[in-house]
Design an enzyme around this catalytic site. Structure first.
Site, PDB file in Angstrom:
ATOM      1  N   LYS A 199       0.848  -1.184   0.000  1.00  0.00           N
ATOM      2  CA  LYS A 199       0.000   0.000   0.000  1.00  0.00           C
ATOM      3  C   LYS A 199       0.892   1.245   0.000  1.00  0.00           C
ATOM      4  O   LYS A 199       2.048   1.128   0.428  1.00  0.00           O
ATOM      5  CB  LYS A 199      -0.935  -0.016   1.191  1.00  0.00           C
ATOM      6  CG  LYS A 199      -0.284   0.451   2.511  1.00  0.00           C
ATOM      7  CD  LYS A 199      -1.289   0.641   3.598  1.00  0.00           C
ATOM      8  CE  LYS A 199      -0.971   1.834   4.449  1.00  0.00           C
ATOM      9  NZ  LYS A 199      -1.733   2.039   5.616  1.00  0.00           N
ATOM     10  N   HIS A 211      -7.895  -0.301   4.764  1.00  0.00           N
ATOM     11  CA  HIS A 211      -8.094  -1.223   5.889  1.00  0.00           C
ATOM     12  C   HIS A 211      -9.541  -1.235   6.397  1.00  0.00           C
ATOM     13  O   HIS A 211     -10.140  -2.291   6.573  1.00  0.00           O
ATOM     14  CB  HIS A 211      -7.171  -0.847   7.054  1.00  0.00           C
ATOM     15  CG  HIS A 211      -5.723  -0.803   6.684  1.00  0.00           C
ATOM     16  ND1 HIS A 211      -5.122  -1.776   5.928  1.00  0.00           N
ATOM     17  CD2 HIS A 211      -4.749   0.096   6.965  1.00  0.00           C
ATOM     18  CE1 HIS A 211      -3.842  -1.485   5.761  1.00  0.00           C
ATOM     19  NE2 HIS A 211      -3.590  -0.345   6.375  1.00  0.00           N
TER      20      HIS A 211
HETATM   21  P1  NAD Z   1      11.483   2.604   3.576  1.00  0.00           P
HETATM   22  O1  NAD Z   1      11.667   3.982   3.038  1.00  0.00           O
HETATM   23  O2  NAD Z   1      11.892   2.311   4.964  1.00  0.00           O
HETATM   24  O3  NAD Z   1      12.265   1.585   2.626  1.00  0.00           O
HETATM   25  C1  NAD Z   1      12.289   1.711   1.232  1.00  0.00           C
HETATM   26  C2  NAD Z   1      13.199   0.661   0.612  1.00  0.00           C
HETATM   27  O4  NAD Z   1      13.200   0.888  -0.796  1.00  0.00           O
HETATM   28  C3  NAD Z   1      14.657   0.729   1.064  1.00  0.00           C
HETATM   29  O5  NAD Z   1      15.165  -0.573   1.126  1.00  0.00           O
HETATM   30  C4  NAD Z   1      15.341   1.472  -0.095  1.00  0.00           C
HETATM   31  O6  NAD Z   1      16.704   1.148  -0.267  1.00  0.00           O
HETATM   32  C5  NAD Z   1      14.547   0.940  -1.245  1.00  0.00           C
HETATM   33  N1  NAD Z   1      14.609   1.832  -2.421  1.00  0.00           N
HETATM   34  C6  NAD Z   1      14.250   3.129  -2.506  1.00  0.00           C
HETATM   35  N2  NAD Z   1      14.469   3.588  -3.747  1.00  0.00           N
HETATM   36  C7  NAD Z   1      14.990   2.556  -4.466  1.00  0.00           C
HETATM   37  C8  NAD Z   1      15.430   2.394  -5.797  1.00  0.00           C
HETATM   38  N3  NAD Z   1      15.396   3.395  -6.691  1.00  0.00           N
HETATM   39  N4  NAD Z   1      15.885   1.188  -6.166  1.00  0.00           N
HETATM   40  C9  NAD Z   1      15.926   0.153  -5.295  1.00  0.00           C
HETATM   41  N5  NAD Z   1      15.526   0.246  -4.016  1.00  0.00           N
HETATM   42  C10 NAD Z   1      15.071   1.432  -3.615  1.00  0.00           C
HETATM   43  O7  NAD Z   1       9.958   2.246   3.324  1.00  0.00           O
HETATM   44  P2  NAD Z   1       9.078   1.176   4.125  1.00  0.00           P
HETATM   45  O8  NAD Z   1       8.523   1.817   5.341  1.00  0.00           O
HETATM   46  O9  NAD Z   1       9.836  -0.089   4.267  1.00  0.00           O
HETATM   47  O10 NAD Z   1       7.840   0.985   3.131  1.00  0.00           O
HETATM   48  C11 NAD Z   1       7.905   0.231   1.950  1.00  0.00           C
HETATM   49  C12 NAD Z   1       6.514   0.131   1.349  1.00  0.00           C
HETATM   50  O11 NAD Z   1       5.672  -0.550   2.248  1.00  0.00           O
HETATM   51  C13 NAD Z   1       5.846   1.495   1.101  1.00  0.00           C
HETATM   52  O12 NAD Z   1       5.064   1.420  -0.050  1.00  0.00           O
HETATM   53  C14 NAD Z   1       4.967   1.673   2.321  1.00  0.00           C
HETATM   54  O13 NAD Z   1       3.863   2.517   2.067  1.00  0.00           O
HETATM   55  C15 NAD Z   1       4.542   0.250   2.579  1.00  0.00           C
HETATM   56  N6  NAD Z   1       4.166  -0.023   3.981  1.00  0.00           N
HETATM   57  C16 NAD Z   1       5.053   0.171   4.978  1.00  0.00           C
HETATM   58  C17 NAD Z   1       4.682  -0.101   6.299  1.00  0.00           C
HETATM   59  C18 NAD Z   1       5.655   0.066   7.432  1.00  0.00           C
HETATM   60  O14 NAD Z   1       5.265  -0.256   8.555  1.00  0.00           O
HETATM   61  N7  NAD Z   1       6.860   0.524   7.217  1.00  0.00           N
HETATM   62  C19 NAD Z   1       3.396  -0.570   6.580  1.00  0.00           C
HETATM   63  C20 NAD Z   1       2.508  -0.785   5.532  1.00  0.00           C
HETATM   64  C21 NAD Z   1       2.911  -0.500   4.233  1.00  0.00           C
END
Ligand code: NAD
Length: 483
Positions: free
Chosen positions: A148, A240
């Site tokens: 999401k 959700h």
């Molecule tokens: P984050 O910013 O912590 O991590 C992002 C990841 O993407 C990192 O590993 C980064 O290196 C990688 N990345 C960024 N740009 C890149 C590129 N050009 N090439 C390759 N890798 C790249 O984000 P997150 O919190 O882990 O969230 C990830 C996804 O999950 C998002 O879409 C977020 O909305 C969703 N999400 C996160 C949570 C949470 O609890 N963190 C919960 C529900 C949904």
């Protein structure tokens, strides 16, 4: 009760964004627990890909620490952790460039199921799908998992669906909503469709109203800048809460498979009436004693983004006409709590004098904390001295009933990732479902944006803005406590 573990096919799971917050807090700890449960085939491998420069050893150390931080101590076992880490490979990959793609392609094993988990920001979902195609990394059996948010309005969701559809068949696309992987949410379906007791009562003849609450005690914390572009409607309600609402309101599917369940959920969204202006309250938390208001935390002192939303949804269909569903979600509220409460109608005529103040039967499906199901019943207060009535809970806490403590309950991501490998989409959202949900919330968001109205203020640690109390008071009802 010992949970049965059904092995899955051999797989290579690629977590794109493998160094991110979600990967370290949820995805990798969940996979570790599946290894402990004996569900991961011996050769199954996890390939983490991200932008950062990590050596293989650095990445293993990073995940060792993540398991230390995010797996309960009772479940941590040194030997199992090392076995788990041996399955990991790290690849430096640029989602929008050329780096790493060849290496990724070469690292996948023929004959294994290939699944790609897009655990990156939403702007990378479409480029990733296109690059997987361009580099010919996919085959008939490939699956992708899309996190999401899936779009920020109907148009962007449609355009993302269109890109994904050019690259994959719908049965290869797993749009994840981790609420659907929660044990209690699946139990809501078991409760409704595997018991004869409730279904005859599950309609507007017997149910007065339904309340769905997802409340958080924390504010936007470090996610302020991202959240400010989204708000409670986009971040929580459209996905959700809508999913919980659909599972509560849907008709029994003919069979429990992905197509039938998702057809029924879609029918619910399509039966929703448009929201009336007076049937919705937007709120924003004001400052607490530390001066941490929403506007401070979001870094936008003039922000009109809502950190709270409550609304009354009406369904125009035979089952539900006349029974409103009240949905609310917000940040910095009294407690962290998620539940679905089915409030039954009072008996048609009371023969007892002492019954005015009783709340009657309420079936509560509690998602967090203390997952479980509770039915409040009215009984006679024990002892002599007349017929005094009182309410007692018929409590089915899962921990008690299944003889497991919370540490043993599988996390939603465990279940959902294994479903991806199995190719079972029942607990994932179909493209048309997501679009229908956006089609319902879009006009609401557009109307606010046009009006420029400010959200009502509420105190941190409260139940939300006063206006939200009025939403139910005017119908002669009241919200349940956020406990
Ligand atoms: P984050 O910013 O912590 O991590 C992002 C990841 O993407 C990192 O590993 C980064 O290196 C990688 N990345 C960024 N740009 C890149 C590129 N050009 N090439 C390759 N890798 C790249 O984000 P997150 O919190 O882990 O969230 C990830 C996804 O999950 C998002 O879409 C977020 O909305 C969703 N999400 C996160 C949570 C949470 O609890 N963190 C919960 C529900 C949904």
């Amino acid at each position: 009760m010992v949970a049965q573990t059904i092995p899955v096919d051999d797989f290579d799971l690629v977590i794109i964004g493998g160094t991110g917050d979600l990967a370290k807090r949820k995805i990798l700890p969940s996979l570790y627990r599946r290894v402990c449960a004996g569900q991961m085939p011996e050769n199954a491998r996890i390939i983490a890909a991200a932008r950062s420069d990590f050596s293989q050893q650095d990445y293993k150390d990073f995940i060792r620490q993540a398991l230390e931080d995010f797996v309960k101590s009772k479940k941590r076992n040194k030997k199992k952790i090392e076995t788990f880490l041996e399955r990991l490979t790290y690849i430096k990959l640029d989602a929008t460039g050329i780096e790493g793609w060849k290496e990724l392609s070469q690292s996948l094993r023929a004959g294994a199921v290939h699944a790609f988990y897009f655990s990156v920001g939403p702007s990378l979902f479409a480029p990733l799908a296109e690059r997987l195609m361009k580099h010919k990394i996919t085959d008939e059996n490939t699956r992708i998992v899309v996190e999401k948010p899936f779009g920020r309005d109907l148009a962007s969701a449609q355009s993302l669906n269109a890109v994904l559809a050019r690259c994959f068949r719908e049965d290869q696309i797993f749009r994840i909503d981790h609420y659907l992987g929660k044990e209690t949410v699946q139990n809501l379906m078991a409760l409704r469709f595997a018991n004869a007791l409730f279904e005859p009562l599950w309609n507007s003849q017997h149910i007065d109203h339904v309340q769905i609450t997802v409340s958080e005690s924390l504010g936007v914390e470090g996610r302020g800048a991202y959240y400010d572009k989204s708000g409670a409607m986009r971040d929580m309600m459209q996905n959700h809460l809508m999913q919980l609402f659909c599972l509560t309101a849907m008709e029994p599917p003919a069979v429990f498979d992905a197509a039938s369940v998702r057809d029924e959920k879609l029918k619910v969204i399509k039966a929703l009436d448009p929201i009336l202006e007076g049937d919705m309250v937007r709120g924003q938390y004001r400052s607490d004693e530390n001066g941490d208001s929403y506007q401070n935390e979001s870094g936008n002192p003039a922000s009109t983004t809502e950190s709270y939303i409550a609304l009354k949804a009406n369904l125009s269909n035979w089952r539900w006409v006349g029974t409103p569903f009240y949905l609310r979600t917000g940040k910095k509220l009294r407690n962290r709590m998620s539940e679905i409460a089915i409030v039954f109608k009072d008996p048609p005529h009371s023969i007892f004098e002492d019954s005015q103040d009783l709340k009657g039967n309420v079936l509560t499906i509690r998602l967090q904390p203390d997952e479980g199901i509770n039915l409040s019943m009215t009984i006679k207060e024990p002892g002599p001295g007349g017929m005094r009535l009182t309410e007692v809970p018929l409590d089915m806490s899962f921990a008690d009933a299944l003889g497991e403590d919370e540490a043993d309950m599988p996390d939603a991501y465990e279940r959902l990732i294994m479903d991806v490998i199995r190719g079972n989409q029942t607990l994932f959202m179909r493209g048309d479902e997501v679009e229908a949900a956006w089609a319902w919330v879009d006009p609401i968001i557009k109307a606010w944006e046009k009006s420029g109205a400010k959200p009502a203020q509420y105190d941190p640690g409260s139940n939300g803005p006063d206006d939200s109390l009025m939403l139910l008071h005017k119908d002669g009802r009241r919200w349940r406590e956020i406990t």
